[in-house]
Write an enzyme that holds these catalytic residues in place. Structure first.
Site, mmCIF file in Angstrom:
data_model
loop_
_atom_site.group_PDB
_atom_site.id
_atom_site.type_symbol
_atom_site.label_atom_id
_atom_site.label_comp_id
_atom_site.label_asym_id
_atom_site.label_seq_id
_atom_site.Cartn_x
_atom_site.Cartn_y
_atom_site.Cartn_z
ATOM 1 N N SER A 27 5.984 17.793 -5.349
ATOM 2 C CA SER A 27 4.859 16.930 -5.073
ATOM 3 C C SER A 27 4.171 18.411 -4.130
ATOM 4 O O SER A 27 5.066 19.246 -4.290
ATOM 5 C CB SER A 27 4.841 16.101 -4.537
ATOM 6 O OG SER A 27 5.625 16.024 -3.202
ATOM 7 N N LYS A 28 2.616 17.729 -3.952
ATOM 8 C CA LYS A 28 1.800 19.224 -3.062
ATOM 9 C C LYS A 28 0.990 18.305 -2.305
ATOM 10 O O LYS A 28 0.549 17.459 -2.697
ATOM 11 C CB LYS A 28 1.322 20.481 -4.048
ATOM 12 C CG LYS A 28 2.215 21.383 -4.286
ATOM 13 C CD LYS A 28 3.227 22.125 -3.330
ATOM 14 C CE LYS A 28 4.291 23.687 -3.965
ATOM 15 N NZ LYS A 28 4.532 24.423 -2.992
ATOM 16 N N GLY A 29 0.774 18.686 -0.880
ATOM 17 C CA GLY A 29 -0.452 18.433 -0.079
ATOM 18 C C GLY A 29 -0.658 19.102 -0.521
ATOM 19 O O GLY A 29 -0.700 20.506 0.431
ATOM 20 N N ASP A 83 4.443 26.097 3.519
ATOM 21 C CA ASP A 83 3.648 26.119 3.261
ATOM 22 C C ASP A 83 2.839 26.692 3.612
ATOM 23 O O ASP A 83 2.896 26.764 5.050
ATOM 24 C CB ASP A 83 3.183 25.098 1.781
ATOM 25 C CG ASP A 83 3.368 25.875 0.799
ATOM 26 O OD1 ASP A 83 2.546 27.084 0.020
ATOM 27 O OD2 ASP A 83 3.213 24.993 -0.615
#
Length: 491
Positions: A27-29, A83
């Protein structure tokens, strides 16, 4: 703001495909700051973390529980990885998760400092170890000597991927593009000087230009009206840097993007990677994507159709997630005291022997996973003639699909001897030797163990039998496991 969702979605999709070998999903946020709050990144991150913890801890915070709807009815665990803009916040997030009462607080974030048991990817070249296995795989298949091959890389000696690519490779690097500009020498950039920058994590602006050959040059982003050795005048250094990967001077056997914006090469500009003339030969023979989404899929297919051996990010750039996953596993399996003693830098600055050996085992796992996937993609491409960039997705989806089926069925998982035997193969030997399997089974959440079980069986099956196995292949694959447990291989 207009493109943020699409970029986040694409990164999440790539992350899910990268994670094929490990128990975590992908996933990425994104935390999007208001224009007048650009100096409030940490405050926004605190709120973001608290919101996630409210959900994971089932509303233990007063006033939250009644507002939540739990659709799963079981414990959920989630891990944050660093990130852009958040790397310095990972220690705080784990400490905060502990303060909030999360049992899994040690595993809540990866990329922590070594004093908290983190395994820094840049220090140990975790991502690069996967990317470079694809370079070595191409050279091995084609019988090429790495020291005789030329290479261009974006992402400089100051970055994680860029610095480690310089340190781990043996090629003749002819150009490096980083945040400060372009460094180019058609005869090969002085390897000792390049390594010096990589070790110091400095940009090419610090390169000793006296070590360039007669045709070599450096153009920095702030430069204007620079005359190159061939007489060409570069009017603007920033534009020259941004587009250098499309420049006719950017011509090498190997291209390894280690940095750069998503979609730097798309269907509208990919033709600039071809030579002028009748044959339109590509500027690069072999491309291994270290940077995420550097090429669009249309651009990849365009180049592969013209004979380029290209391996995309979701396959090549998976070393870091493997490292993070095994960092999480150690945090889940070890008690607080054990974790502090075995995985954390001590007050005198020394790293425990267990930590050092565990890091080596992580590196071995990364290289093995990369080698297995490379061999499978290469074999499937030879067999079907299908582009490798499409096979990369097909392979990822095949593993993810089978893994999901294995996690959702109880037939194999409920076979206790089989379950124990598979986990004894999937879990790091060092961890098993230190704790034993029973201790790990008692401490690590069952849903995480099931994910390890499914990921190991699914990935190894697809790597061995390919993307389109026969209906009986899985029986053949599982037969040795059953033979081994019937012979008492696992107790």
């Amino acid at each position: 703001m207009r493109t943020l969702f699409d970029e986040n979605y694409s990164l999440a999709s790539t992350q899910q495909r990268k994670n094929k070998d490990i128990p975590e999903g992908g996933s990425k946020g994104t935390v999007l700051l208001n224009i007048d709050c650009q100096d409030k990144a940490f405050v926004a991150f605190e709120k973001y973390v608290d919101s996630i913890l409210d959900l994971l801890l089932d509303g233990q915070t007063p006033g939250i529980k009644d507002k939540l709807v739990d659709l799963y009815g079981k414990q959920e665990i989630l891990f944050f990885g660093p990130d852009e803009g958040t790397a310095g916040f990972m220690d705080w997030a784990s400490h905060h998760a502990r303060k909030r009462g999360a049992k899994f607080w040690k595993a809540f974030t990866t990329g922590k400092s070594q004093s908290m048991g983190g395994i820094p990817h840049d220090t140990y070249g975790m991502t690069t170890r996967s990317v470079h296995q694809y370079v070595l795989g191409i050279l091995r298949k084609l019988g090429l000597d790495e020291t005789q091959c030329t290479k261009l890389q974006t992402g400089g000696p100051d970055g994680d991927l860029g610095s480690n690519e310089i340190k781990i490779s043996k090629d003749k690097t002819i150009a490096v593009v980083d945040g400060s500009g372009v460094l180019c020498d058609p005869q090969g950039i002085d390897r000792a000087e390049l390594t010096r920058l990589a070790l110091a994590r400095q940009m090419i602006s610090e390169f000793d230009v006296s070590k360039l050959g007669p045709q070599g040059f450096r153009v920095l982003v702030d430069d204007h009206d620079v005359t190159l050795p061939d007489g060409t005048v570069v009017g603007d250094g920033l534009t020259f840097r941004n587009l250098f990967h499309l420049n006719s001077r950017a011509h090498a056997d190997i291209f390894v993007p280690c940095g750069g914006r998503p979609e730097s090469v798309d269907i509208n500009n990919v033709h600039k990677l071809l030579e002028d003339g009748e044959d339109n030969a590509p500027h690069f023979k072999y491309i291994v994507e270290g940077a995420n989404l550097f090429f669009t899929q249309d651009a990849r297919l365009f180049l592969e159709k013209r004979g380029v051996h290209l391996f995309k990010d979701a396959s090549a750039n998976k070393g870091g997630v493997t490292s993070s996953s095994l960092e999480v596993l150690a945090a889940l399996a070890l008690s607080d005291d054990e974790h502090q003693k075995l995985m954390c830098k001590q007050p005198d600055g020394t790293l425990p022997e267990f930590y050092q050996e565990y890091v080596k085992s992580v590196q071995t796992s990364i290289e093995e996973n990369a080698r297995l996937e490379f061999e499978c993609i290469w074999a499937e491409s030879e067999r079907t003639g299908k582009p490798k960039s499409l096979l990369s997705d097909d392979l990822s989806f095949a593993i993810i699909r089978l893994r999901k089926e294995l996690e959702e069925t109880d037939v194999l998982w409920n076979n206790a001897p089989l379950r124990r035997h598979v986990l004894s193969l999937a879990l790091p030997k060092l961890l098993l030797d230190k704790l034993d399997l029973n201790t790990i089974l008692a401490r690590v959440p069952e849903n995480y163990l099931r994910a390890i079980f499914g990921a190991f069986l699914a990935s190894r099956f697809v790597y061995k039998y390919g993307i389109e196995p026969s209906q009986f292949s899985f029986f053949d694959y599982m037969a040795p496991f059953f033979d081994q447990i019937s012979n008492g291989a696992s107790h």
